[in-house]
Enzyme design. Structure first.
Site, PDB file in Angstrom:
ATOM      1  N   ASP A   1       0.836  -1.196   0.000  1.00 45.19           N
ATOM      2  CA  ASP A   1       0.000   0.000   0.000  1.00 45.19           C
ATOM      3  C   ASP A   1       0.873   1.249   0.000  1.00 45.19           C
ATOM      4  O   ASP A   1       1.530   1.560   0.990  1.00 45.19           O
ATOM      5  CB  ASP A   1      -0.906  -0.011   1.233  1.00 45.19           C
ATOM      6  CG  ASP A   1      -1.941   1.101   1.211  1.00 45.19           C
ATOM      7  OD1 ASP A   1      -1.963   1.874   0.240  1.00 45.19           O
ATOM      8  OD2 ASP A   1      -2.734   1.189   2.165  1.00 45.19           O
TER       9      ASP A   1
ATOM     10  N   ASP B   1      -2.243   5.509  -6.186  1.00 41.92           N
ATOM     11  CA  ASP B   1      -2.375   4.774  -4.927  1.00 41.92           C
ATOM     12  C   ASP B   1      -2.564   3.291  -5.201  1.00 41.92           C
ATOM     13  O   ASP B   1      -3.583   2.874  -5.764  1.00 41.92           O
ATOM     14  CB  ASP B   1      -3.563   5.316  -4.135  1.00 41.92           C
ATOM     15  CG  ASP B   1      -3.699   4.665  -2.763  1.00 41.92           C
ATOM     16  OD1 ASP B   1      -2.823   3.861  -2.408  1.00 41.92           O
ATOM     17  OD2 ASP B   1      -4.676   4.971  -2.056  1.00 41.92           O
TER      18      ASP B   1
END
Length: 631
Positions: A94, A290
């Site tokens: 992440d 992202d």
């Protein structure tokens, strides 16, 4: 105070601020993810002397394999080992998070995940961070703690700890001590997800990347490469790799936002500019990349322009409803089931950066397969609630993305990410290459390991009909027979499939030794196991990562095999239907004939029947013959 004393004090203060381990940076504030962001101060830039030292050094890097699939699982995971001896975990990669955390044995509210919880008491190198002025402390003022809350109402909290972290056998980087979160509580999606935890790759002092860079063991660069549609997997590299030919770059401003942003200026569909105002991509947090977000979200003006332009290019396809009636998905049917052919129906989309370079998005970079209609696809692009442009993992499938934090830029190269792991792991491997033409989607050949695998001969979109494997189990007590149904349930849980898909094909026993042959079959609604599921199962079996609870005794994987479902001819597919139809036709015909005969017989009977009171015409008596009298 004289001038020399002032300069000396300034030098000492600056030196302390550079090298002192500060946990009170922007990372203390809750990280909002994925669509809302907290207002965090920008990460301090690395000092010029450190930049020069890193640029001139030849530091190692960590090659790490990626697992799972963004659309099927909602994330990609990698493997990380923590402690001495090492304990293994599957962590979501992440780039929007800055803390790495795993559930600990002390956790009172943690879900059931892929691997057992981390047991600090079993690690000789574990150490919880004691409370100090540079961290948030627990209520008793003894330990440093962390807490993260996310936009989807999930949260994680626990104790900040330090231990030895290992990156796998393929990594050039030796195990390093690093700070991570030892979870004591998790809620929402973090509680229910299969993955164990999060590997934070964002900008912040607690990020794995920042910690390794601060130690001087890697350069301030890392790369991610996600596998293509229905293939999954991929590779990650912590550290520097040489930019391959054909890679396009965009400036990334660390002062613009604490997230990885790019300088997006314009969009093109089928080679035609949408002529949008560049300011539309620069609102609020700008354009953010992202890895933890699945789809792409654009400001409403840009979304409508992209959607209308795509629809204009596909007049032959039919607009249909999406798989979920709760969402207004933009979907189309008529493109066929072969993913490798969707480029013949859908146009390319290009993202133009501020330097004039363009990243070409093939259909797999903005479409996802309709889950209820075969041969149908939906736009993976949606309008954002605010003015931020958020690019999720779908945009960079089969794209090598290099996060060059040292030079404040992000690089992009279209390549075969499922095959990249093999090329990175091979000695003196060549740099990743871009497809010859970006107008066509390349065939993906999964390479789940550095050695030859049973899928090496399969095409990119392969069809696995069954996966079989044999295991031996030694039970502790020979009088206790293992419960096969319970073992099947545990296997299904480990493989992340339905229990009905796991079947016991054969077994034999000798004393307390059992040899079991299991088969993994497609779900009832499918003809074959999906590519992502099949690849994940094969990787897990190949790397011998299938685990059974100790209650079943000791376990050993003996062999396994994946059988590709052969493509059936029309007659093979429809033989049963044809035979059944013929039999039904014969049955119906015979019934109709019998009904016709019955009807005809009744008509004849009605014609000869006379009522009781009907007048009967007299008939003349025939004279008796002489023979009668003689009788």
């Amino acid at each position: 105070m004289d001038r020399s004393s002032l300069l000396l004090l300034l030098f000492i203060t600056t030196t302390i601020s550079i090298f002192f381990f500060d946990l009170t940076t922007a990372d203390e504030s809750p990280m909002i993810f994925p669509l809302s962001y907290s207002s965090l101060p920008p990460r301090p830039r690395v000092e010029d002397f450190r930049r020069r030292r890193l640029h001139q050094s030849q530091l190692p890097n960590a090659h790490m394999k990626l697992y799972d699939d963004l659309l099927s699982n909602g994330y990609y995971t990698t493997r990380l080992w923590i402690g001495t001896p090492p304990q293994e975990f599957a962590l979501i990669v992440d780039t929007g998070s800055t803390v790495t955390y795993v559930p600990c044995s002390t956790c009172k509210q943690c879900g059931k995940h892929q691997d057992p919880k981390f047991q600090p008491e079993l690690s000789t190198s574990y150490q919880a961070l004691k409370c100090n002025p540079d961290c948030n402390c627990d209520d008793e003022g003894k330990l440093c703690v962390y807490e993260r809350r996310y936009a989807e109402m999930s949260s994680s909290s626990g104790v900040l700890s330090e231990d030895l972290i290992s990156f796998g056998n393929e990594s050039q980087l030796s195990p390093q001590r690093a700070v991570f979160g030892c979870e004591n509580e998790e809620t929402g999606d973090l509680f229910s997800q299969r993955a164990d935890g999060i590997m934070g790759l964002g900008r912040g002092k607690l990020s794995v990347v920042d910690q390794l860079v601060d130690k001087g063991v890697i350069e301030d660069v890392f790369s991610l490469c996600y596998g293509g549609m229905e293939v999954g997997g991929g590779a990650m590299v912590l550290g520097k790799i040489s930019p391959p030919p054909g890679m396009v770059f965009s400036h990334s401003d660390p002062f613009r936002s604490p997230y990885y942003n790019i300088d997006l200026k314009q969009m093109h569909v089928a080679g035609k500019s949408l002529k949008l105002n560049p300011k539309v991509f620069n609102g609020k947090h700008g354009t953010v990349l992202d890895s933890g977000t699945t789809y792409a979200y654009f400001p409403k003006e840009a979304f409508i322009a992209i959607k209308d332009a795509v629809i204009k290019e596909i007049p032959s396809l039919k607009r249909i409803h999406g798989p979920d009636p709760n969402y207004d998905d933009v979907c189309f049917s008529g493109a066929g089931r072969d993913v490798a052919e969707i480029h013949n129906f859908f146009p390319e989309i290009a993202m133009e950066f501020g330097n004039g370079q363009k990243l070409i998005l093939s259909p797999e970079n903005y479409l996802f397969r309709h889950t209820k209609v075969r041969g149908a696809y939906c736009l993976g692009i949606f309008p954002d609630r605010d003015s931020t442009t958020l690019l999720g993992g779908i945009v960079v499938r089969n794209t090598l993305v290099t996060y060059d934090r040292e030079n404040d830029k992000l690089g992009f190269l279209k390549t075969n990410c499922s095959d990249l792991w093999r090329r990175l792991a091979a000695p003196e491997s060549p740099a990743p290459t871009s497809p010859i033409s970006q107008n066509k989607s390349s065939n993906i050949s999964p390479s789940p390991a550095t050695s030859e695998s049973p899928t090496s001969h399969l095409p990119g979109v392969f069809r696995v009909g069954v996966i079989t494997f044999e295991v031996s189990i030694s039970v502790n007590n020979s009088s206790l027979k293992p419960k096969f149904s319970e073992i099947a349930d545990f296997i299904a849980h480990e493989l992340d499939i339905q229990s009905a898909q796991v079947r016991l094909l054969n077994f034999s026993s000798s004393g307390n030794e059992y040899r079991l042959k299991w088969g993994v079959f497609p779900p009832q609604s499918s003809e074959y196991i999906s590519n992502t599921t099949a690849l994940n199962i094969m990787l897990l079996l190949k790397e011998n990562r299938l685990r059974l609870p100790g209650q079943f005794g000791s376990y050993k994987l003996l062999e396994w095999k994946a059988e590709q479902k052969k493509k059936q001819s029309w007659w093979e597919k429809h033989l049963l239907g044809v035979v059944g139809g013929a039999m039904i036709s014969l049955l119906v015909t015979s019934v109709m004939i019998k009904l016709a005969l019955v009807w005809r017989r009744r008509k004849q009977e009605e014609a000869t029947y006379e009522p009781v009171n009907a007048a009967i015409k007299e008939q003349e008596l025939q004279p008796l013959s002489s023979e009668t009298f003689n009788a």
